[in-house]
Structure formats: structure tokens, C-alpha cells
Design an enzyme around this catalytic site. Structure first.
Site, mmCIF file in Angstrom:
data_model
loop_
_atom_site.group_PDB
_atom_site.id
_atom_site.type_symbol
_atom_site.label_atom_id
_atom_site.label_comp_id
_atom_site.label_asym_id
_atom_site.label_seq_id
_atom_site.Cartn_x
_atom_site.Cartn_y
_atom_site.Cartn_z
ATOM 1 C CE LYS A 13 -2.148 48.337 -24.780
ATOM 2 N NZ LYS A 13 -3.644 49.289 -25.134
ATOM 3 C CB SER A 53 -6.353 40.544 -28.262
ATOM 4 O OG SER A 53 -4.987 40.984 -28.779
#
Lengths: 316, 92
Positions: free
Chosen positions: A44, A258
């Protein structure tokens, strides 16, 4: 040369490392792109930098301004770091069922956290942020689910890096959240290596996270275009957890949950290629390291206990 | 032949609260026709009048999103597992 002007110059150009022990054979190989090497420890950082630049460029974000963003953690942490450097405030709207470390990191970087209810997971965070944006129009919502700068970060940087480091790539696998990684990298591959399979690994959470009051409250990110994907595989909590441990045991690679889902999908593709007698170079996007999930017991508890503990959480 | 179907909380009003039901059909479309006989109204929540999948519903056959394997024409085999889920925002 490994000298940089400041921390923001470290975003991107992450390493691609082989996973020879996890790979089935020298002909069918798995590779991990380690996004945890970015400054705040996740993919991110790429997105936060691009979205803030875009908001500054179009005049929405001005000195002293306040950013508002729904986030399950990583985007908020990345935005908070840049916001602090640039003198903006950040209000992060986060589901209350996310890991302790994510809250602590947001607080450490000076963000204000507003919690949204556990039921409905990220959907609830998105709607809460939208309500707040209506009440207080001075807040600047970056809206990562719809922001073209999110996808552009991956089209312009992540995608080209992967193709540069793995010219013979046959499959690209990433987690599906805002969908921007898959859309951006996927479109770059479609333009420059059209035969590559673009595969989504979608986390399948516990029931609480799907606790909508009615189906019309469902959510598909504005950035999502299913034509970019070849396949979309759903990976449950226990499989993701098991693979997270397997990649740690076999390769010494400490990845977030994830990425366990991404590894699970990648291993299915590797098995299919092996069975069909085809060679394959499968690139797995590892969005973050395991640090932020230690408190969940993901790496230390019995597998069943850890899976139960994560059941109602937005773990990806 | 029999296929196991996982039903999300929000659609269990059609299955008497059951989380797991079974049905049969050579394709997903046939399966939903079959399910509707015992669980009235379930099909209409998943399949549109035009015969497509509702925008905010995802259906998986053995963990594979059916939109990429033929949609409602996706083939089913004995022992397959079908999962229905509402589309929600993921982590970010």
C-alpha cells in the site's frame, strides 16, 4: 548504490525471490514479490504515494488538509506515514475486527481511528466513511476502491517490475481487495505479455464479515473489471493459514495472511501445470509480512484454534 | 448425483435456517432449478429474470468463481461443492 534522500524514495522496486523448496520442480517454479519491503511494510505504500500526489495535483488536498479513508489497516498505515511527513491529518475508518497491531501502527503514525461495526466487515467501513464525507465535505476521501491512481501505481510500476524480473512469467497471482493490484498489473501484462494468466486469490472470511442486512448492500469495487482476470479462486481461512505456515517452514519466508491465500492459489496452478506436463513461472504478490498478525495467534497457536480466532476477522 | 451447497446467512430464510443443503443438476442453472423446488425463492435471489447472476452475489464451484467457468452454464459433477456468497468489500 543503496543510498536514498529520504524514506519515501524507498517505495517500490521490491525484490522477486524464488521459492525453490515450495516449487514442485525446476520446470514449475513459484516466485514471491516481496511488497513487505516497502517503507511501512506493505504494497500500500505504492498506492498511498500515488493517491496523495493525485489529490495534491488536482487541488483537492491542500496544506493542513485532512484525509479520510476506510481501511482494514495497510492503506491507512501507508497514508498515515506520508500524511505525517507532509503535514496532513488522517482519519482512518477501520472495522473493529482487525488485528491489534494494525491499530497500534495507525496510532503510532498519528492517525485518528474511527471504528466501524464488525458485522459487514469492510463494507461497513466504506459506508461509514461515505457518511462522514457527506457530513464534513472538507474531508478528502482518497477512496482507494474507485481511485484510478490506485490502479495506476500497479500499471506503471508493479507490473513493469514483474515483467522485467520474470520475462518468462506464465501466471500472476494476487489477493483481491480493492482489486487494483490485479487490475493494474493485469492490464500491464495484457498489453505486454497477453498469454499470462491473471489469477485472483479471494479471501473467504467467516460468516460475520458477510453479515449484510440485505443483498443490495453488497459491494463491487468501482475499479473491478472482470475481463482483466483469467480466473478467480476463493481461499478459506484455514487454507490461507496453513499455507502461511508452510511458506515459513519451507522457505523461511514470513508472510501475512492474505499471502497465504495467494500461495494456496499459486500451488493449485503449479499442480495443474505439473499434471499437464507444462512448465510454469508463477509470480505471487506477497502484499505484506507477518508482523502485523502476530497477536492473532496465526503463527503460534494450534492450527484449529488460530483458524477459529480468525474466523470473524477481516484478516486480509 | 448430488452437489453440496453452502448458503450464506442472508439467504437462509429460504432454507429453513440450514447452512448446507444438497441438490442436483448437470449445470449450475439446473442446480438452482432443483434447489428452488425445496427452497422456494432461493433461485430468484441469485439468478436474475434475464438468466444471469445478480451483481452482488458470487457463486463458486469447488472454490472457482463461476463467472470465469461459464456462469450458470458451468458444468457440475457428483460430489462438487457449491458456495454462494454476497459480494463484500475485501481488506484494504
Amino acid at each position: 548504490m543503496a543510498r536514498y534522500e529520504d524514506i519515501t524514495a524507498l517505495v517500490g522496486d521490491t525484490p522477486l525471490v524464488g521459492l525453490p523448496r515450495l516449487s514442485p520442480s525446476p520446470e514449475v517454479r513459484l516466485w514471491a514479490k516481496l511488497e513487505g519491503q516497502n517503507p511501512t511494510g506493505s504494497v500500500k505504500d505504492r498506492v498511498a504515494a500515488k493517491m496523495i500526489e493525485a489529490a495534491e495535483a488536482d487541488g483537492r488536498l491542500r496544506p493542513g488538509g485532512t484525509i479520510l479513508e476506510p481501511t482494514s489497516g495497510n492503506t491507512g498505515i501507508a497514508v498515515a506515514m506520508l500524511a505525517r511527513r507532509k503535514g496532513y491529518r488522517l482519519v482512518a475508518v477501520m472495522p473493529e475486527n482487525t488485528s491489534l497491531e494494525r491499530r497500534q501502527l495507525l496510532a503510532a503514525f498519528g492517525a485518528e481511528i474511527v471504528f466501524s461495526p464488525a458485522a459487514g466487515g469492510s463494507n461497513a467501513a466504506v459506508s461509514k466513511a461515505r457518511e462522514m464525507a457527506v457530513d464534513k465535505p472538507e474531508l478528502v476521501m482518497l477512496n482507494q476502491y474507485a481511485n484510478p491512481a490506485n490502479e495506476a501505481a500497479h500499471y506503471e510500476d508493479t507490473g513493469p517490475e514483474i515483467l522485467r524480473d520474470l520475462p518468462g512469467i506464465t501466471h500472476f497471482v494476487a489477493g483481491l481487495g480493492t482489486t487494483a493490484t490485479l487490475m493494474g498489473v493485469g492490464r500491464h501484462l495484457r498489453d505486454h505479455a497477453p498469454d499470462v494468466q491473471v489469477v485472483a486469490a479471494e479471501p473467504r472470511y467467516g460468516e460475520l464479515v458477510y453479515g449484510l442486512r440485505n443483498l443490495d448492500e453488497g459491494f463491487v469495487p468501482e475499479l473491478y473489471d472482470e475481463k482483466v482476470l483469467s480466473r478467480r479462486l476463493s481461499v478459506g481461512t484455514e487454507d490461507a493459514l496453513r499455507r502461511t505456515r508452510q511458506v515459513l517452514d519451507s522457505e523461511g519466508l514470513f508472510v501475512g495472511l492474505s499471502s497465504g491465500a495467494v500461495v494456496h492459489a499459486g500451488l493449485s496452478l503449479a499442480r495443474e501445470a505439473t499434471r499437464a506436463g507444462r512448465s510454469a513461472d508463477i509470480a505471487l504478490l506477497v502484499a505484506d509480512g507477518g508482523w502485523k498478525y502476530l497477536s492473532t495467534g496465526a503463527y503460534s497457536d494450534e492450527l484449529d484454534d488460530a483458524a477459529n480466532a480468525l474466523d470473524g476477522q477481516v484478516w486480509a | 448425483m448430488s452437489v453440496e451447497v453452502r448458503v450464506p446467512t442472508i439467504l437462509r430464510s429460504h432454507t429453513g435456517g440450514q447452512k448446507l443443503v444438497s441438490g442436483s443438476g448437470n449445470t449450475l442453472a439446473e442446480l438452482f432449478d432443483d434447489l428452488d423446488r425445496n427452497h422456494t425463492g432461493l433461485k430468484a435471489r441469485v439468478v436474475t429474470e434475464e438468466g444471469g447472476l445478480h451483481r452482488f452475489v458470487n457463486v463458486y464451484v469447488n472454490d472457482e468463481d463461476v463467472r470465469f467457468i461459464g456462469g450458470l452454464e458451468a458444468k457440475l459433477s457428483d460430489g462438487d461443492s457449491v458456495t454462494i456468497l454476497p459480494a463484500v468489500a475485501g481488506g484494504m
